[in-house]
Design a protein around this motif. Structure first.
Motif, mmCIF file in Angstrom:
data_model
loop_
_atom_site.group_PDB
_atom_site.id
_atom_site.type_symbol
_atom_site.label_atom_id
_atom_site.label_comp_id
_atom_site.label_asym_id
_atom_site.label_seq_id
_atom_site.Cartn_x
_atom_site.Cartn_y
_atom_site.Cartn_z
ATOM 1 N N TRP A 176 -17.207 4.135 -8.830
ATOM 2 C CA TRP A 176 -18.318 3.759 -7.962
ATOM 3 C C TRP A 176 -18.180 3.814 -6.495
ATOM 4 O O TRP A 176 -16.969 3.769 -5.956
ATOM 5 N N ASN A 177 -19.076 4.607 -6.074
ATOM 6 C CA ASN A 177 -18.905 5.122 -4.539
ATOM 7 C C ASN A 177 -20.292 4.531 -3.786
ATOM 8 O O ASN A 177 -21.393 4.830 -4.121
ATOM 9 N N HIS A 178 -19.751 3.431 -2.967
ATOM 10 C CA HIS A 178 -20.862 2.571 -2.350
ATOM 11 C C HIS A 178 -21.693 3.287 -1.411
ATOM 12 O O HIS A 178 -22.829 3.043 -1.063
ATOM 13 N N GLU A 179 -21.037 4.413 -0.821
ATOM 14 C CA GLU A 179 -21.784 5.361 0.004
ATOM 15 C C GLU A 179 -22.984 6.306 -0.710
ATOM 16 O O GLU A 179 -24.113 6.504 -0.061
ATOM 17 N N LEU A 180 -22.719 6.306 -2.069
ATOM 18 C CA LEU A 180 -23.738 7.005 -2.807
ATOM 19 C C LEU A 180 -24.621 6.215 -3.828
ATOM 20 O O LEU A 180 -25.536 6.679 -4.410
#
Length: 459
Positions: free
Chosen positions: A15-19
């Motif tokens: 999981w990438n919070h920025e995306l």
């Protein structure tokens, strides 16, 4: 409730919070629960990977239908929506393409063009489209040229039958069939059943196709027959048996037969005497009661088409221009006035000042007593037959169809049988500055004007 999740992000393992972006959420006033209306895949991925907190934004919607529509609009605005998504949203909302523009959504050329067509699809085929039972390219090809929902159903049924028989049409052939069905004539069937007398209107599409095929086969056979007796080598072989072939005459007739077949192929699907000859006999064929009547009708239409072809291919000699009489008896002839005198007689148009109306036909006669004689007893009815908005819509639709036909013809000239598929790709637009690109852009502009005129007329 459906989650709206597919396997789109199944392979993602981190999981990438920025995306992660922002999810749109709606709280149902009936049960007090929150539902994701846009961002289903990201929400599913976050749960699977235990991502923790997410950025969300609550939307205000009175019911689930409106909430789903808002979510669909956001999905379309993010560039993830298809033409089917956009058409479904607009149909659910009862809106036209300009609604997306007012909402700040900009669609790519193909998505917007196809969506604007799919909103005219009948309910049954559109349901089949959304469920994956109807190919999108086929749906667009039919709905682009055929607006009557009953005729759409009839054509889709024919398309399905051809697929079952292994004779599937190409996209280009489907568009040709749709144009032909839209232009086909109609006949009325009258009868009686258990419920009393009835009157039902039917399309003559099938009969027109049958007559067109019959005439086309006759013209091809005529050319083949003369080709067979136009060979000098064959003439030498049969001469030994005492047979004589008129080679030069047969060659002349072969050329005439080839021209006739080419004329028929080019003009049979366009407005004109050939198409009218076929359409004029189609209703008779539909009502024919036996084989003899059908054969007689086919012979009649073949003769009518041949006459139309002969007329079209006969050069018209220009009539010599002689001295003539004008509207009020004045004499004029070529060379009577010099260019300067003609300009003086015609007068120069007066510039229209702010607040003035544009000059109209016969304004120059406002003070001429002869106008009373000209229009006396004419019985002219000033009642408009249709509104200006209706005429404008009809005119813009005609211009759009003409622009679309020109673009399709150039596609077929460049790509042949693949034109139907290439039409829906970037290649179909053509290179910048090319004829194909100009025809494509002209078609898109004409469609925009037609849609605007339609929505103006609909109010």
């Amino acid at each position: 409730r459906k989650t709206g999740v597919t396997g789109e992000l199944k392979s993602v393992q981190r999981w990438n919070h920025e995306l992660g972006g922002v999810l749109l959420v709606w709280r149902d006033p009936d049960d007090g629960k929150d539902y994701v209306v846009n961002g289903h895949h990201r929400y599913d991925l976050a749960n699977r990977l235990d991502a923790g907190t997410l950025n969300i934004r609550y939307i205000d919607a009175p019911d689930a239908k409106q909430a789903r529509a808002r979510g669909a609009l956001a999905n379309i605005a993010e560039g993830r929506g298809t033409a089917i998504d956009a058409a479904k949203y607009l149909r659910d909302m009862g809106e036209g393409m300009d609604h997306l523009q007012r909402a700040g959504v900009s669609l790519s050329g193909k998505v917007a063009a196809d969506a604007s067509v799919l909103i005219d699809l009948g309910d049954k085929p559109f349901q089949a489209l959304t469920e994956g039972r109807l190919d999108e390219r086929t749906a667009v090809a039919v709905a682009r040229h055929l607006k009557d929902h009953k005729l759409q159903d009839a054509l889709f049924k024919r398309i399905a039958q051809r697929e079952d028989d292994g004779k599937e049409w190409t996209t280009s052939q489907t568009e040709t069939a749709a144009r032909k069905m839209a232009a086909a004539g109609k006949y009325t069937e009258q009868g009686a059943d258990l419920f009393g007398d009835f009157e039902e209107e039917h399309s003559t599409f099938d009969q027109e196709v049958e007559l067109e095929t019959h005439v086309g086969r006759l013209l091809s056979q005529q050319a083949n027959d003369y080709r067979a007796v136009s060979s000098a080598r064959r003439a030498e072989r049969v001469a030994d048996a005492g047979n004589v072939l008129a080679i030069e005459e047969n060659e002349r007739r072969l050329e005439a037969a080839k021209i006739a077949k080419d004329t028929f192929d080019r003009l049979v699907n366009r407005k004109g005497p050939i198409a009218e000859a076929i359409k004029g006999h189609a209703s008779d064929l539909a009502k024919a009661k036996n084989r003899a009547e059908r054969d007689a009708i086919k012979s009649a239409v073949a003769e009518s088409v041949q006459q139309a072809i002969d007329t079209l291919n006969t050069p018209v000699e220009p009539e010599p221009v002689t001295s003539q009489r004008g509207m009020f008896g004045e004499d004029f002839a070529p060379g009577k006035f010099s260019d300067e005198e003609l300009q003086q007689l015609a007068g120069q148009p007066k510039p229209v000042q702010p607040g003035e109306r544009q000059p109209r036909m016969f304004d120059y006669m406002d003070d001429d007593p002869r106008q009373d004689v000209l229009f006396a007893g004419a019985g002219m009815d000033d009642t408009p037959l249709e509104s200006g908005k209706a005429r404008k819509e009809r005119a813009e639709e005609t211009k759009f169809q003409e622009a679309d036909d020109l673009w399709q013809q150039e596609l077929e000239r460049q790509f042949g049988r693949a034109a139907g598929d290439i039409r829906y790709t970037d290649r179909g637009k053509g290179a910048p500055g090319s004829l194909l690109r100009r025809l494509h852009d002209n078609r898109m502009a004409a469609q925009t004007r037609w849609r605007a005129a339609k929505e103006e007329h609909d109010g």
